[in-house]
Design a protein around this motif. Structure first.
Motif: not given
Length: 757
Positions: A155-160, A213-215
């Motif tokens: 459960x990962x994101x770059x910018x959340x 995802x990314x953002x």
């Protein structure tokens, strides 16, 4: 309306062609809206957390110091370029309207890195905060020991950006960031759990799917059994950024619905009907000028996933080799997707789709226009396909779709949905289909041009599909018999065998699609049916129609061309004579000269006004057009105030044939001004001695314009001061009692959108 995506150099490229002008990159400091000043804090890998942190000579060191600080409106947090930090950046506090809190870089070198390394859910996080602007960071969140089978996805994101406090949270700007290598898990809404694989799960429902995802902009609740009031986001902008190799999404918006096991259903993120009062969407969403690719991850899916929004603009993005869908809208209203280049979409992670564009379930008032979709698995999917959601409306117009491998346009419309598909160009070598799929909702095809190397592609025919006045290449044997006004013949494209150039991190290359414009003499010229409310502009920004009637396909005849460009580099230094290179010059009592600024090989024109002279025109550098320019016209130039005076300089003004100013931009008294309609509006500040790139994208058909300063949108869709059916004059000038000096350089006036020039 549109504007340029990336920052562009002051040295105009030497090679000009009818399709595009390519400019090289340079970093310019943008002229941004003037905000209330706060405290600036500095963070360096060589700093010390015991420092005050308020100067670059005494910076803080750690993310924990930043994360434990509650910042105040107007504050700025600057990370030193070339440095890197591991973990999570989560500063506290909120800004206010007119005084946001900013994150940025300082110094020279690579963007400062924030690497989550799969130890935190968000490498950069905001939660129940508002009025934040994030710029010039390098962000990643990949498990460093990941395996190719997906077992390390999470459960990962770059910018959340998150919220669950039951309020409306405002103003989130993410600009010029690089987000990459996020090993997010893949969770699908539906499907069968029997198909689960490591890192990939099916039948997860709305709230638990597609959140990585990314953002990501995600809202939820603190207690799923007592959800309380909805949290909504307003004023989201992601622009000028790169998002690479992130899974599931590149960029995603997601409103909570309450469909997880044990949750009380709220329906905030979903719509049962087009007027569902329970639906609580985000508002004022813009994704502009980004480069998104998933070329080096096997788990990349949606490029841009726009859900739970009302009022969104997705424009000028390059979406390159993503899985499933380039741009998908879902449970959304009033979304415009335009001027994007999407290529190389493919199947990924058990998904069934591989389309460039998809107006999906529960979408109303969708407008997909002026996009270049090439070499995708599928071109366009109309997927209002949920049997419980029987509504939807979309207009698909003036797009160029080429090189689709499976479907060109595929329909899964439910009864109650409506799609208008007109003036698109579908050109394909060997796809087995042209119009395919099952459909219960009504789809109307008008003025589309269908060209295929396959003589017998599928054209789906049934009562709910209406074909009217479309064009077909003469080799097609399966063209629909229901199209009683069909036009058949050779298309006579400019160059159907074109193989690029295509978009990349430097921006779109939308001009390449102009190879699919019609040449004079094509049977499809002037052969289109009149469509009310068609926007008045073709793919290239030309007025519709040019001849006796609209064309069939995405272009009025002929490729777009450059109206005018001048770098001044070939001119001798000294006074600029009236008529030189077609310039109208007025310098009475004052001076208009070519000077060696910024260098002897990169010259500019300096206008200096020290005394009255020149009458109404004043001290003036202008370009006149005996035939006023119509349609979409982009005016792009570099300007610099270089004086100690504060006089008003128009940089530039645009005039109609009667001599009245219709679009006005000025630098005066340290401020950048633009007229929105008849109102003079301050839209930013300028620094004396600094170059600024001013880009105006002007639509004379709809009487609107956009303004970008250094590639950043500062005015969107503003009205003209007065009616201007065509641009008769563009002028850089000062008159009356105004005094001062300004430099003008690298002027380009082009027909068509500024994207991809």
């Amino acid at each position: 309306m549109t504007g340029n995506r990336r920052l562009v150099s002051r040295a105009t490229a030497a090679a000009l062609c009818a399709l595009a002008v390519v400019l090289a990159s340079i970093v310019l400091i943008p002229a941004q809206r003037a905000f209330a000043a706060g405290t600036t804090y500095y963070v360096s890998a060589n700093g010390n957390d015991s420092n005050a942190g308020t100067s670059s000579s005494a910076p803080w060191r750690s993310l924990s110091k930043v994360n434990s600080t509650t910042f105040q409106p107007g504050d700025t947090i600057r990370f030193e370029s070339g440095d890197s930090w591991t973990g999570q950046l989560w500063p506290k506090g909120s800004g206010t309207d007119g005084a946001p809190i900013a994150i940025d870089s300082y110094g020279t070198g690579a963007k400062p890195k924030i690497a989550g390394q799969g130890t935190v859910t968000d490498a950069v996080r905001l939660n129940n905060q508002q009025y934040w602007e994030i710029r010039n960071l390098d962000v990643s969140n990949a498990v460093p020991t990941g395996t190719t089978d997906g077992s390390k996805l999470g459960d990962f994101r770059g910018i959340g950006v998150h919220g669950d406090n039951g309020q409306t949270l405002h103003h989130f700007v993410i600009d010029s960031v690089d987000v990459h290598d996020v090993t997010g898990e893949v969770k699908w809404v539906g499907g069968s759990t029997a198909d689960n694989e490591p890192g990939i799960s099916f039948a997860q429902g709305w709230d638990r799917s597609k959140n990585t995802g990314g953002i990501a902009f995600l809202t939820g609740v603190q207690d799923i059994t007592a959800p309380g009031a909805p949290t909504m986001l307003d004023g989201i902008t992601v622009e000028n950024s790169t998002i690479k190799n992130t899974s599931f999404n590149g960029i995603v918006t997601k409103q909570y619905a309450g469909d997880a096991p044990g949750a009380v259903y709220t329906g905030w993120g979903k719509r049962a009907t087009a007027t569902d009062a329970a639906w609580k969407p985000y508002t004022n969403v813009t994704f502009r000028g980004n480069y998104i690719t998933q070329a080096n991850t096997p788990f990349g899916c949606n490029g841009i996933y726009v859900t739970g929004v009302k009022g969104a603009l997705v424009e000028g993005n390059v979406i390159d080799r993503v899985g499933v869908s380039g741009v998908e809208t879902n449970m959304a209203d009033s979304v415009t997707v335009q001027h994007n280049e999407i290529m190389g979409t493919h199947l990924s992670s058990g998904g069934a789709d591989q389309n460039a564009l998809d107006p999906d379930i529960g979408t109303t008032n969708q407008l997909f226009q002026y996009n270049y979709l090439h070499d995708n698995g599928d071109g366009i999917l109309l997927c209002a396909c949920n049997s419980a959601v029987k509504f939807g409306s979309v207009v698909i117009r003036y797009n160029v779709i080429t090189g689709s491998k499976r479907w060109n346009i595929h329909m899964s419309q439910q009864t109650g949905s409506v799609a208008q598909v007109y003036n698109n160009t579908f050109a394909n070598t060997d796809s087995p289909t042209m119009v395919s799929g099952g459909v219960g909702g009504k789809v109307t095809f008008t003025n589309n041009l269908f060209v295929s190397g396959n003589a017998a592609p599928e054209f789906r025919q049934q009562a709910s599909i209406v074909y009217n006045n479309n064009g077909y290449s003469s080799n097609l044997t399966t063209r629909p018999s229901s199209d009683l006004n069909a036009v058949v013949g050779a298309p006579q494209f400019v160059n159907a065998s074109v193989t690029g150039p295509y978009g990349d991190e430097n921006g779109t290359r939308l001009g390449t699609a102009a190879n699919f414009a019609l040449q004079s003499g094509s049977v499809f010229a002037d052969a289109g049916a009149t469509i009310t409310g068609n926007g008045g502009l073709d793919y290239a920004g030309a007025t519709v129609p040019i001849g006796n009637g609209p064309e069939i396909g995405a272009f009025e005849r002929g490729a777009p061309n450059i109206a005018f460009t001048d770098t001044f580099n070939g001119l001798a230094t000294g006074a600029l004579a009236n008529g030189t290179n077609g310039w109208r010059v007025i310098s009475t009592n004052n001076d208009v000269s070519v000077v060696g600024t910024p260098s002897a090989t990169d010259k500019s024109v300096r206008l200096t006004r020290t005394i009255e002279g020149g009458g109404t025109d004043g001290t003036n550098l202008a370009r006149l057009f005996s035939t006023p320019l119509q349609g979409v016209v982009t005016i792009d130039t570099q300007v610099m105030r270089n004086d100690s005076q504060a006089g008003w300089f128009g940089l530039p003004y645009m005039y109609n044939a009667s001599g009245a100013p219709a679009v006005s931009v000025a630098f005066a008294r340290g401020e950048i001004h633009a007229y929105k309609g008849t109102a003079d509006t301050v839209i930013g500040t300028y620094t004396n001695g600094k170059w600024y790139r001013v880009t105006l994208t002007v639509d004379t058909v709809n009487q609107r314009f956009d303004l970008d300063i250094d590639g950043h949108r500062v005015v969107t869709d503003a009205a003209f001061r007065t009616s201007m059916p065509g641009i008769a004059k563009v002028a850089w000038y000062s008159n009356g009692g105004e005094r001062g000096a300004v430099h003008v350089n690298d002027v380009r006036i082009s027909r068509g959108t500024g994207f991809g020039q």
